[in-house]
Design a protein around this motif. Structure first.
Motif, PDB file in Angstrom:
ATOM      1  N   ILE A  45       1.290  48.496  66.972  1.00 15.10           N
ATOM      2  CA  ILE A  45       2.617  47.978  67.335  1.00 15.10           C
ATOM      3  C   ILE A  45       2.414  46.643  68.030  1.00 15.10           C
ATOM      4  N   THR A  46       3.087  45.602  67.568  1.00 11.78           N
ATOM      5  CA  THR A  46       3.050  44.346  68.320  1.00 11.78           C
ATOM      6  C   THR A  46       4.395  44.189  69.029  1.00 11.78           C
ATOM      7  N   SER A  47       4.354  43.652  70.252  1.00  9.08           N
ATOM      8  CA  SER A  47       5.551  43.736  71.088  1.00  9.08           C
ATOM      9  C   SER A  47       5.652  42.580  72.079  1.00  9.08           C
ATOM     10  N   TYR A 106       3.329  47.723  62.675  1.00  4.72           N
ATOM     11  CA  TYR A 106       4.755  47.655  63.054  1.00  4.72           C
ATOM     12  C   TYR A 106       4.918  46.385  63.890  1.00  4.72           C
ATOM     13  N   LEU A 107       5.309  45.315  63.219  1.00  2.31           N
ATOM     14  CA  LEU A 107       5.180  43.978  63.820  1.00  2.31           C
ATOM     15  C   LEU A 107       6.495  43.528  64.467  1.00  2.31           C
ATOM     16  N   LEU A 143       1.041  36.994  57.130  1.00  2.00           N
ATOM     17  CA  LEU A 143       1.384  38.304  56.575  1.00  2.00           C
ATOM     18  C   LEU A 143       0.776  38.531  55.186  1.00  2.00           C
ATOM     19  N   LYS A 144       0.761  37.470  54.375  1.00  2.00           N
ATOM     20  CA  LYS A 144       0.214  37.603  53.022  1.00  2.00           C
ATOM     21  C   LYS A 144      -1.285  37.951  53.094  1.00  2.00           C
ATOM     22  N   VAL A 163       5.212  46.912  58.236  1.00  2.00           N
ATOM     23  CA  VAL A 163       6.632  46.751  58.565  1.00  2.00           C
ATOM     24  C   VAL A 163       6.762  45.483  59.400  1.00  2.00           C
ATOM     25  N   SER A 164       7.484  44.503  58.893  1.00  2.00           N
ATOM     26  CA  SER A 164       7.722  43.319  59.726  1.00  2.00           C
ATOM     27  C   SER A 164       9.182  43.313  60.178  1.00  2.00           C
ATOM     28  N   PHE A 165       9.475  42.532  61.196  1.00  2.00           N
ATOM     29  CA  PHE A 165      10.851  42.401  61.686  1.00  2.00           C
ATOM     30  C   PHE A 165      11.331  40.983  61.439  1.00  2.00           C
TER      31      PHE A 165
END
Ligand code: PAZ
Length: 381
Positions: free
Chosen positions: A46-48, A245-246, A283-284, A297-299
């Motif tokens: 998880i990045t936050s 989970y970005l 991301l790629k 999963v990106s936001f």
């Protein structure tokens, strides 16, 4: 401000120095992933929180963004609570943390939930005025506040020490005082504390702090590679059982190391013009090279509702990962949209302001776990 070069991921890592303790941190991540995968858990990174963009090497000033880390910290609790995931929590230093977030920052001032009960049952400040013990002999209202890192050798309390009840008792080092949680707060705090202790004793949460966008990207790459490469005792890679989970709010622009001022930028020459380069889109590369088929999963955060879904869709097509979760600044706590190749799905919860309201992260994580399950069964892991 004007924008400038487009760095490739490779150029970026060649030019930006890594965080000092990167290797040590990644070794610890490796041990964490190995142990958890051998204990049968999935692992989610998880990045936050937000990233900073320093303007100077000896940093006095920096650009920042709004993210408090609520989404990441709340999501971590739901992944952990499911019993199926171990969590690597890559977070902005001093942003909200799983569990402690309920009482940190300004949401629920911790000290106001506690009472000091004296040996005779009196509660300090309630009926029993602290003022009756004041001032101290030296005229101060209270003694120096002890640092948690180095507790003082004798308790600096501002009231008369009580004698032990009988001579055989050990010295009454806490002066017969107890700290009591006010009754309405006891049940939620106990439940939270139990959850926290369970997580600690199982060793299923591993946190790593970052501050700058450069540190963030170094850790993201390192942790994704470790997750991508780690195998269990049967020699099977974490692979599709890993989730990314970005949720961090990552700056799109930065000042490269070689172009940054060494010392504090001086005033006196009129206005300040800052030229920034674009942060590479990693991301790629994450999909193609680092994550070994992990579920990504990106936001996407926007403020203009008309571009939210088109931008999310463009990201999905450009990077080829599994889901973009779109959200708008003003409504992000009540609604999000899951954008996948084959369509869109809105998740909504009622607006609420009370402390007992449900958080949307509960539904986000429940749905993601279903989608992740489907992804792993497709890959046969
Ligand atoms: O940290 P927070 O709970 O205040 O906000 C969460 C969020 C809006 C940063 C996150 O949901 C998000 O959209 N992150 C990606 C932002 C972006 O588009 O870069």
């Amino acid at each position: 401000m004007s924008t400038h070069t487009q760095f490739s991921a490779e150029d970026f890592f060649a030019q930006q120095p890594p965080p000092k303790d990167l290797d040590k941190r990644l070794e610890a991540v490796q041990r964490f992933v190995e142990r958890n995968v051998n204990e049968g858990r999935r692992v989610v990174l998880i990045t936050s929180g937000g990233t900073t963009v320093p303007l100077e090497h000896n940093v006095v000033r920096f650009l920042d963004n709004f993210s408090a880390g609520t989404r990441g910290a709340a999501s971590a609790e739901h992944f952990l609570g499911s019993g199926r995931y171990a969590v690597i929590f890559l977070h902005r230093q001093h942003s909200l943390q799983p569990f402690s977030r309920h009482y940190s920052h300004s949401t629920n001032p911790f000290l106001d939930l506690l009472d000091v009960v004296e040996a005779d049952g009196g509660v300090l400040g309630k009926g029993k005025a602290p003022a009756e013990h004041l001032p101290l002999p030296d005229g101060h209202l209270f003694p120096p506040i002890p640092s948690m890192q180095s507790p003082p050798s004798s308790p600096p309390l501002a009231y008369t020490p009580l004698p032990p009840l009988n001579a055989d008792e050990p010295p009454n080092t806490d002066h017969g005082l107890t700290i009591q949680i006010r009754p309405p707060h006891l049940a939620p705090m106990l439940s939270l504390l139990r959850s926290y202790k369970v997580v600690k004793s199982l060793g299923i949460l591993h946190s790593i702090p970052y501050t700058t966008v450069s540190e963030y990207l170094w850790y993201l790459r390192g942790i994704s590679r470790v997750m991508g490469q780690t195998k269990d005792r049967q020699g099977q890679a974490l692979g599709r059982r890993g989730m990314y989970y970005l949720a961090a709010a990552v700056s799109d622009f930065f000042i490269p190391y070689t172009k940054m001022s060494e010392h504090k930028i001086q005033s006196g020459k009129g206005s300040l013009v800052i030229e920034m380069d674009q942060v590479p889109k990693v991301l790629k590369t994450m999909v193609d090279e680092w994550s070994n088929e992990g579920f990504i999963v990106s936001f996407k955060l926007e403020t203009d509702p008309s571009i939210l879904i088109p931008k999310a869709r463009t990201a999905l097509e450009r990077y080829g990962h599994q889901i973009v979760i779109g959200n708008l600044l003003d409504t992000r706590k009540h609604e999000v949209v899951f954008v996948q190749k084959d369509g869109e799905e809105w998740l909504r919860i009622p607006h609420h302001d009370g402390p007992d309201g449900k958080e949307i992260e509960e539904d986000i994580i429940a749905r993601l776990m279903e989608l992740h399950e489907a992804w792993t069964s497709k890959g046969g892991v």
